[in-house]
Write a protein that holds these residues in place. Structure first.
Motif, PDB file in Angstrom:
ATOM      1  N   ILE A 272      42.467  33.486  38.831  1.00 28.06           N
ATOM      2  CA  ILE A 272      41.548  34.019  39.865  1.00 28.06           C
ATOM      3  C   ILE A 272      42.268  34.080  41.211  1.00 28.06           C
ATOM      4  N   ASN A 273      42.990  33.017  41.542  1.00 36.85           N
ATOM      5  CA  ASN A 273      43.611  32.939  42.868  1.00 36.85           C
ATOM      6  C   ASN A 273      45.086  33.325  42.870  1.00 36.85           C
ATOM      7  N   ALA A 274      45.748  33.205  41.727  1.00 40.92           N
ATOM      8  CA  ALA A 274      47.204  33.354  41.712  1.00 40.92           C
ATOM      9  C   ALA A 274      47.674  34.710  41.188  1.00 40.92           C
ATOM     10  N   TYR A 275      46.745  35.564  40.745  1.00 41.39           N
ATOM     11  CA  TYR A 275      47.122  36.886  40.213  1.00 41.39           C
ATOM     12  C   TYR A 275      46.380  38.001  40.945  1.00 41.39           C
ATOM     13  N   ASN A 276      46.895  39.203  40.797  1.00 40.87           N
ATOM     14  CA  ASN A 276      46.204  40.382  41.336  1.00 40.87           C
ATOM     15  C   ASN A 276      44.941  40.693  40.540  1.00 40.87           C
ATOM     16  N   VAL A 277      44.885  40.248  39.270  1.00 44.51           N
ATOM     17  CA  VAL A 277      43.709  40.497  38.424  1.00 44.51           C
ATOM     18  C   VAL A 277      43.478  39.236  37.588  1.00 44.51           C
ATOM     19  N   SER A 278      42.240  38.731  37.590  1.00 42.43           N
ATOM     20  CA  SER A 278      41.982  37.467  36.881  1.00 42.43           C
ATOM     21  C   SER A 278      41.755  37.722  35.399  1.00 42.43           C
ATOM     22  N   GLN A 279      41.825  36.643  34.599  1.00 43.42           N
ATOM     23  CA  GLN A 279      41.518  36.778  33.166  1.00 43.42           C
ATOM     24  C   GLN A 279      40.084  37.286  32.971  1.00 43.42           C
ATOM     25  N   PHE A 280      39.187  36.964  33.913  1.00 44.53           N
ATOM     26  CA  PHE A 280      37.774  37.352  33.792  1.00 44.53           C
ATOM     27  C   PHE A 280      37.626  38.851  34.043  1.00 44.53           C
ATOM     28  N   GLU A 281      38.295  39.319  35.113  1.00 40.76           N
ATOM     29  CA  GLU A 281      38.244  40.764  35.395  1.00 40.76           C
ATOM     30  C   GLU A 281      38.873  41.536  34.233  1.00 40.76           C
ATOM     31  N   SER A 282      40.003  41.041  33.721  1.00 47.98           N
ATOM     32  CA  SER A 282      40.640  41.738  32.592  1.00 47.98           C
ATOM     33  C   SER A 282      39.694  41.803  31.394  1.00 47.98           C
ATOM     34  N   HIS A 283      38.969  40.705  31.149  1.00 50.59           N
ATOM     35  CA  HIS A 283      38.032  40.695  30.020  1.00 50.59           C
ATOM     36  C   HIS A 283      36.943  41.753  30.213  1.00 50.59           C
ATOM     37  N   GLU A 294      47.738  45.794  35.155  1.00 46.95           N
ATOM     38  CA  GLU A 294      48.838  44.906  34.729  1.00 46.95           C
ATOM     39  C   GLU A 294      48.821  43.642  35.588  1.00 46.95           C
ATOM     40  N   PRO A 295      48.707  42.445  34.972  1.00 44.46           N
ATOM     41  CA  PRO A 295      48.679  41.227  35.787  1.00 44.46           C
ATOM     42  C   PRO A 295      50.037  40.928  36.429  1.00 44.46           C
ATOM     43  N   VAL A 296      50.011  40.589  37.709  1.00 51.80           N
ATOM     44  CA  VAL A 296      51.223  40.214  38.437  1.00 51.80           C
ATOM     45  C   VAL A 296      50.952  38.892  39.162  1.00 51.80           C
ATOM     46  N   MET A 297      51.830  37.912  38.943  1.00 49.98           N
ATOM     47  CA  MET A 297      51.647  36.604  39.593  1.00 49.98           C
ATOM     48  C   MET A 297      51.997  36.729  41.073  1.00 49.98           C
ATOM     49  N   LYS A 298      51.059  36.268  41.921  1.00 51.25           N
ATOM     50  CA  LYS A 298      51.298  36.372  43.368  1.00 51.25           C
ATOM     51  C   LYS A 298      51.832  35.067  43.935  1.00 51.25           C
ATOM     52  N   SER A 299      51.541  33.972  43.214  1.00 45.62           N
ATOM     53  CA  SER A 299      51.861  32.664  43.771  1.00 45.62           C
ATOM     54  C   SER A 299      51.931  31.648  42.638  1.00 45.62           C
ATOM     55  N   ALA A 300      52.758  30.615  42.834  1.00 44.91           N
ATOM     56  CA  ALA A 300      52.705  29.481  41.913  1.00 44.91           C
ATOM     57  C   ALA A 300      51.366  28.770  42.147  1.00 44.91           C
ATOM     58  N   ALA A 301      50.856  28.080  41.123  1.00 44.25           N
ATOM     59  CA  ALA A 301      49.538  27.453  41.291  1.00 44.25           C
ATOM     60  C   ALA A 301      49.351  26.274  40.346  1.00 44.25           C
ATOM     61  N   ILE A 302      48.492  25.359  40.783  1.00 48.89           N
ATOM     62  CA  ILE A 302      48.066  24.258  39.911  1.00 48.89           C
ATOM     63  C   ILE A 302      46.553  24.217  39.921  1.00 48.89           C
ATOM     64  N   MET A 303      45.948  24.090  38.742  1.00 49.28           N
ATOM     65  CA  MET A 303      44.507  23.899  38.654  1.00 49.28           C
ATOM     66  C   MET A 303      44.221  22.496  38.146  1.00 49.28           C
ATOM     67  N   LYS A 304      43.301  21.813  38.797  1.00 51.91           N
ATOM     68  CA  LYS A 304      42.868  20.512  38.274  1.00 51.91           C
ATOM     69  C   LYS A 304      41.384  20.587  37.938  1.00 51.91           C
ATOM     70  N   ASN A 305      41.048  20.148  36.739  1.00 49.51           N
ATOM     71  CA  ASN A 305      39.633  20.073  36.371  1.00 49.51           C
ATOM     72  C   ASN A 305      38.986  18.863  37.025  1.00 49.51           C
ATOM     73  N   ILE A 306      37.736  19.011  37.399  1.00 48.32           N
ATOM     74  CA  ILE A 306      36.987  17.879  37.962  1.00 48.32           C
ATOM     75  C   ILE A 306      35.918  17.498  36.941  1.00 48.32           C
ATOM     76  N   ILE A 307      36.067  16.271  36.431  1.00 48.17           N
ATOM     77  CA  ILE A 307      35.258  15.838  35.286  1.00 48.17           C
ATOM     78  C   ILE A 307      34.247  14.777  35.739  1.00 48.17           C
ATOM     79  N   GLY A 308      33.038  14.871  35.220  1.00 49.20           N
ATOM     80  CA  GLY A 308      32.018  13.828  35.425  1.00 49.20           C
ATOM     81  C   GLY A 308      31.755  13.533  36.896  1.00 49.20           C
ATOM     82  N   ASP A 309      31.591  12.236  37.200  1.00 50.78           N
ATOM     83  CA  ASP A 309      31.223  11.818  38.564  1.00 50.78           C
ATOM     84  C   ASP A 309      32.288  12.123  39.614  1.00 50.78           C
ATOM     85  N   ASP A 310      33.516  12.460  39.200  1.00 53.62           N
ATOM     86  CA  ASP A 310      34.568  12.790  40.179  1.00 53.62           C
ATOM     87  C   ASP A 310      34.133  13.926  41.100  1.00 53.62           C
ATOM     88  N   ILE A 311      33.172  14.723  40.646  1.00 57.60           N
ATOM     89  CA  ILE A 311      32.735  15.870  41.458  1.00 57.60           C
ATOM     90  C   ILE A 311      32.217  15.419  42.827  1.00 57.60           C
TER      91      ILE A 311
END
Ligand code: ADP
Ligand code: MG
Length: 347
Positions: A272-283, A294-311
């Protein structure tokens, strides 16, 4: 150009939210069908129908409101999808679910194409626990309905089978020493062409995805092999839409397919944030027969999931300009439940 004005989405979790947002950006309306009246995606769609996945009347009502149907989780009963398909197009085709809903059918399909999975054996009753020593230590997995490590048991020795209820069908899979886990997101369009995203490196904790990162730190040979397999699998499934292939790389650099997810995937949120087109838009583009981007990476990225009470640690925090926090706004917090994610873009 597409004639799709309304996209029906079965399932109403966070993947549904992100599909609705992508559709909206393309001027396509959405209807969510989900069995959970608290489904978070209903706040992002034009319409919401709550019903069980085998409720024929409600499913008919849903089908009549939409032009094309897709889904955001794979365990919808195949007969339901086939009934819908008699009236409206369903992408990907329900035959894909028939294979992928069942771990043993899925692995068999993958192996028949000459692609390796980790060694496994079907354990359909206690009689099947013979000559399985070479698979120990192993992981016993239910053949159906497993996700985020649910329905999985570590088996170190034969005694560990005593606590297993053989009402379920299982596969026993050898537990391997993982060097890395990788996923490939691929979108195949209705003309048979595919677009593919760069390999994503994933870290799981307690069998749940914890972080995903691009670019992945793997050599070109393995990266190309992962992509080649994903293209082959999508082609052989005659797949339409976005899917994810999860891979294991073991200590001796051997590559295995772990599983296929016939839908958009958690490891692809960073598109969503690191490409010109997200997997959702492509779908959405694929299932609504719009032009491919054609997907093109714009930036390196890390995603972290937030689980349970950590939210709760994130809800009132301030974020830097390269941090993108996404709160799924789920009504109930539960341990092991995915509540949100944060994507950090890096230079
Ligand atoms: P789910 O359908 O719940 O996602 P997976 O089969 O993908 O189940 O397993 C979840 C995670 O558990 C994997 O991503 C991996 O980290 C770990 N795991 C699963 N199978 C094995 C295996 N055979 N050897 C080592 N680790 C495994
Ligand atoms: Mg998995």
């Amino acid at each position: 150009m597409s004639n799709t004005k309304v996209l029906g989405i079965i399932g109403g979790g966070q993947l549904g939210i992100m599909l609705c947002q992508a559709a909206k950006n393309l001027d396509i309306k959405t209807v969510i069908y989900c069995d959970d009246e608290d489904s978070p995606a209903q706040n992002y769609s034009e319409n919401f129908i709550c019903g069980k996945y085998d409720d024929e009347t409600k499913i008919k009502e849903f089908t009549s409101q939409v032009d094309v149907v897709t889904f955001e989780f794979e365990n919808i009963p195949v007969p339901t999808l086939k009934k819908i398909q008699q009236i409206k197009p369903v992408y990907p085709d329900p035959n894909v679910n028939f294979i992928i809903q069942h771990r043993s059918k899925e692995k068999n399909f993958i192996n028949q194409l000459g692609i390796k999975t980790v060694d496994y054996k079907n354990i359909y009753s206690c009689k099947d626990i013979e000559n399985i020593e070479k698979l120990l230590p192993g992981i016993l997995k239910t053949t159906t309905l497993g996700y985020d490590g649910k329905g999985q048991y570590i088996i170190s020795n034969l005694q560990d089978f005593e606590k297993i209820d053989f009402k379920n069908e299982f596969i026993l899979e050898k537990k391997i020493n993982l060097q890395k886990e990788i996923s490939i997101i691929i979108t195949r369009y209705q003309n048979g062409n595919s677009v593919i995203y760069d390999p994503i490196e994933n870290i799981h904790k307690d069998q749940i995805l914890d972080t995903s990162k691009i670019p992945s730190n793997i050599d070109d040979k393995i990266a190309n092999q992962c992509k080649k397999y994903a293209i082959k699998l999508a082609h052989e499934l005659n797949y339409i839409g976005t899917m994810c292939v999860e891979y294991f790389i073991d200590e001796s650099n051997e590559l295995f397919v772990n599983e296929i997810a016939p839908r958009v995937h958690n490891s692809g949120h960073l598109t969503i944030n690191a490409y010109n087109v997200s997997q959702f838009e492509s779908h959405v583009r694929s299932v609504c027969n719009l032009e491919a981007v054609e997907p093109v990476m714009k930036s390196a990225a890390i995603m972290k999931n937030i689980i349970g009470d950590d939210i709760f640690d994130y809800k009132n925090r301030e974020f830097k300009s390269n941090e993108y926090f996404f709160d799924y706004l789920k009504k109930k917090t539960k341990p092991k439940r995915k509540m949100g994610h944060i994507i950090t873009l890096e230079d």
